[in-house]
Enzyme design. Structure first.
Site, PDB file in Angstrom:
ATOM      1  NE  ARG A 123      27.979   7.871 -30.819  1.00 22.18           N
ATOM      2  CZ  ARG A 123      27.576   7.470 -29.873  1.00 22.18           C
ATOM      3  NH1 ARG A 123      28.944   6.464 -29.047  1.00 22.18           N
ATOM      4  NH2 ARG A 123      25.990   7.608 -28.483  1.00 22.18           N
ATOM      5  NE  ARG A 169      19.177   6.054 -16.233  1.00 22.95           N
ATOM      6  CZ  ARG A 169      19.880   5.074 -17.028  1.00 22.95           C
ATOM      7  NH1 ARG A 169      19.484   5.941 -18.265  1.00 22.95           N
ATOM      8  NH2 ARG A 169      19.230   3.817 -17.248  1.00 22.95           N
TER       9      ARG A 169
HETATM   10  P1  AMP Z   1      26.481   5.627 -25.778  1.00 24.69           P
HETATM   11  O1  AMP Z   1      26.442   4.458 -24.533  1.00 24.69           O
HETATM   12  O2  AMP Z   1      27.185   5.211 -26.510  1.00 24.69           O
HETATM   13  O3  AMP Z   1      24.959   5.889 -25.773  1.00 24.69           O
HETATM   14  O4  AMP Z   1      27.655   6.694 -25.522  1.00 24.69           O
HETATM   15  C1  AMP Z   1      27.863   8.481 -24.554  1.00 24.69           C
HETATM   16  C2  AMP Z   1      27.990   8.718 -24.940  1.00 24.69           C
HETATM   17  O5  AMP Z   1      29.474   8.631 -24.699  1.00 24.69           O
HETATM   18  C3  AMP Z   1      27.759   9.532 -25.991  1.00 24.69           C
HETATM   19  O6  AMP Z   1      26.138  10.550 -25.937  1.00 24.69           O
HETATM   20  C4  AMP Z   1      28.759  10.555 -25.758  1.00 24.69           C
HETATM   21  O7  AMP Z   1      28.525  11.563 -25.302  1.00 24.69           O
HETATM   22  C5  AMP Z   1      30.245   9.645 -25.345  1.00 24.69           C
HETATM   23  N1  AMP Z   1      30.678   8.665 -26.883  1.00 24.69           N
HETATM   24  C6  AMP Z   1      29.988   7.585 -26.935  1.00 24.69           C
HETATM   25  N2  AMP Z   1      30.745   6.903 -28.569  1.00 24.69           N
HETATM   26  C7  AMP Z   1      31.715   8.362 -28.560  1.00 24.69           C
HETATM   27  C8  AMP Z   1      32.000   8.286 -29.358  1.00 24.69           C
HETATM   28  N3  AMP Z   1      32.903   7.096 -31.133  1.00 24.69           N
HETATM   29  N4  AMP Z   1      32.528   9.147 -30.639  1.00 24.69           N
HETATM   30  C9  AMP Z   1      32.133  10.653 -29.111  1.00 24.69           C
HETATM   31  N5  AMP Z   1      31.545  10.270 -28.493  1.00 24.69           N
HETATM   32  C10 AMP Z   1      31.059   9.171 -27.757  1.00 24.69           C
END
Ligand code: AMP
Length: 198
Positions: free
Chosen positions: A94, A139
């Site tokens: 990311r 939520r």
């Molecule tokens: P997601 O479900 O992929 O949107 O991930 C939920 C949250 O987890 C994100 O908003 C970030 O806070 C954290 N997160 C997930 N993947 C990453 C990543 N590759 N790098 C940094 N934070 C992450």
């Protein structure tokens, strides 16, 4: 059965683009595990682990978890047996720093990412849908502010990684608007010539 090379895939798109759903179907089609860093963080938060405590506030605010923590977690996960024959990463990398780390990690094993699926969506439509869902599900943490902030973080931190993969010739852009089935078929069609399935 013919033996095919392991598929190492990424799926990238803004929050709410349907990445998670598509990741599950795509991984199944290729017979590889779908690895979602977001799911791993949520699981740790739910179980109250040390990692969970560290990332709880960061994820709730829509910020990114520091690269050091995330990279270590991914290194550990893709080193596990079920990922030896390929994997699909959902929500990682990311940041440009994560791309660099992942590239180095794979290079050390003589491996590389075969294709990066970019889900292209209309951001306004996605934000409207996320807001509606947050209201329906009650939520309260998913405020409009946090939802918009996640989109900004994507635009600023994550979108730049697409240029790197485009330069490497591994970016596959797919129209992410439409039904789950329509988008799933588009992804498979777009990958067909490039990444053979077993
Ligand atoms: P997601 O479900 O992929 O949107 O991930 C939920 C949250 O987890 C994100 O908003 C970030 O806070 C954290 N997160 C997930 N993947 C990453 C990543 N590759 N790098 C940094 N934070 C992450």
């Amino acid at each position: 059965m013919t033996q095919t090379a392991p598929a190492r895939l990424l799926i990238v798109g803004p929050p709410g683009a349907g990445k998670g759903t598509q990741a599950t179907g795509l991984a199944e089609a290729y017979g590889i595990p779908a690895i979602s860093t977001g799911d791993i963080f949520r699981e740790n938060i739910k179980n109250g682990t040390e990692l969970g405590k560290k990332v709880q506030e960061i994820t709730a605010a829509g910020e990114l978890v520091p690269d050091s923590l995330t990279n270590e977690l991914v290194q550990d996960r893709i080193g596990q047996d079920d990922a030896k024959g390929g994997f699909l990463l959902d929500g990682y990398p990311r940041t440009l720093g994560q791309v660099e780390f992942l590239t180095g990690l794979l290079e050390a094993e003589g491996q590389a990412i075969d294709a990066v699926v970019q889900l292209e969506v209309d951001t306004d439509a996605v934000v409207a849908r996320l807001l509606k869902r947050a209201q329906e599900l009650g939520r309260v943490d998913d405020t409009e502010e946090v939802i918009r902030h996640r989109q900004d973080v994507y635009a600023n931190e994550t979108a730049p990684i697409l240029g790197v993969y485009e330069q490497r010739g591994s970016l596959v852009k797919v129209d992410g608007m439409g039904s789950v089935e329509e988008v799933a078929q588009r992804i498979l069609d777009a990958l067909e010539a490039r990444v053979p399935r077993a």
